[in-house]
Design an enzyme around this catalytic site. Structure first.
Site, short mmCIF file in Angstrom:
data_model
loop_
_atom_site.label_atom_id
_atom_site.label_comp_id
_atom_site.label_asym_id
_atom_site.label_seq_id
_atom_site.Cartn_x
_atom_site.Cartn_y
_atom_site.Cartn_z
N CYS A 246 0.89 -1.14 0.02
CA CYS A 246 0.14 -0.01 0.04
C CYS A 246 1.05 1.23 0.21
O CYS A 246 1.84 1.27 -0.43
CB CYS A 246 -0.97 0.01 1.08
SG CYS A 246 -0.18 -0.09 2.92
N GLY A 247 0.46 2.34 0.75
CA GLY A 247 1.57 3.56 0.83
C GLY A 247 2.39 3.64 1.97
O GLY A 247 3.56 3.62 1.49
#
Length: 289
Positions: A246-247
């Site tokens: 993800c981030g």
């Protein structure tokens, strides 16, 4: 956990309300908000939280020597913090989050990384709790007697950059799932943290984390059949190895949690995620989606 949902991973608000005073249960608010939202999870906790809950600060309980945002702390550090919450080896941990956060699975994953399987997520989090008419309180968390937590690290649940690069060369390669919103995955929208590159890890699939919960039901987790459809639509087989990204390693844990609801509880999370991959000079990137 008799009232828990699929595989004992979820508990409902009514079940938790009946166990608030259980000495073997500890409730943790793991809310987290990405930079730029203007929200302060710690301040929100002090304003409104489930009775007896403590605030688990994802930004603070991490490897402080690593410049990346949310890398796992050392086992002994995690054990000390868990013990300070009153969590011992036999404690049932119930993690929840505030609306718009979807960070409770990060707590679920972290405890499992350190060998603690007695951990569940409150289905629908704080919104479902309040929507069910249960009370909340404000102010700092109540102190709990310190407990002894024994960490048993499971390296197979964590992936680093070198392991992801090696996975790209495997045949068949592990299924890499990116939990970011579609615009960030495709490289069209900016990242909330500075990133030298936009896009995604080559050949990865996009299952946005927020698509796994039902906004019409206080962000409760979607039914098993709906989760299976979301994975199938992305071309992902939950029966095969999965690597989630993800981030910054938070919402990737929602992918791991959804996979566990589907019976795959050994998903590896790339802890560095795009905060590392998108800023490293030697990582390949694809755009579009």
């Amino acid at each position: 956990m008799t009232a828990a949902n699929v595989h004992g991973l979820l508990v409902g608000p009514d079940w938790l309300a009946g166990h608030l005073d259980d000495p073997d249960v500890r409730i943790l608010d793991g809310s987290f908000h990405v930079p730029g939202t203007g929200r302060d999870a710690g301040a929100e906790f002090e304003a409104t939280h489930i009775p007896h809950a403590a605030f688990f600060d994802i930004d603070a309980i991490r490897d402080e020597q690593n410049p990346l945002p949310h890398m796992l702390p050392a086992p002994e550090v995690f054990a000390e913090r868990a013990g300070a919450f009153g969590i011992g080896d036999g404690t049932l941990v119930v993690a929840y989050d505030a609306p718009g956060s979807l960070a409770a699975p990060r707590l679920w994953w972290m405890f499992r990384c350190f060998g603690h399987d007695r951990v569940a997520v409150l289905d629908g989090g704080l919104a479902a709790w309040q929507g069910s008419g249960h009370p909340v309180e404000s102010g700092p968390a109540r102190a709990r007697p310190r407990a002894s937590f024994t960490p048993r690290f499971r390296p197979e649940l964590v992936a680093d950059r070198e392991q992801v690069l090696a996975a790209l060369a495997q045949d068949p390669r592990p299924q890499i799932i990116d939990a970011r919103p579609p615009g960030r995955f495709a490289g069209r929208d900016p990242e909330p943290r500075p990133a030298a590159k936009a896009g995604h890890i080559p050949k990865s699939r996009n299952i946005p984390a927020m698509s796994l919960v039902d906004q019409g039901r206080a962000s409760a987790w979607r039914a098993k059949e709906e989760l299976a459809q979301a994975f199938a639509k992305a071309g992902v087989d939950p029966g095969r190895p999965i690597l989630a990204s993800c981030g910054s390693g938070v919402t990737a844990c929602a992918i791991a949690f959804a996979a566990a609801l589907l019976g795959q509880d050994r998903t590896a999370v790339y802890d560095g995620s795009w905060a590392e991959w998108g800023n490293h000079p030697n990582t390949p990137v694809e755009t579009g989606g």
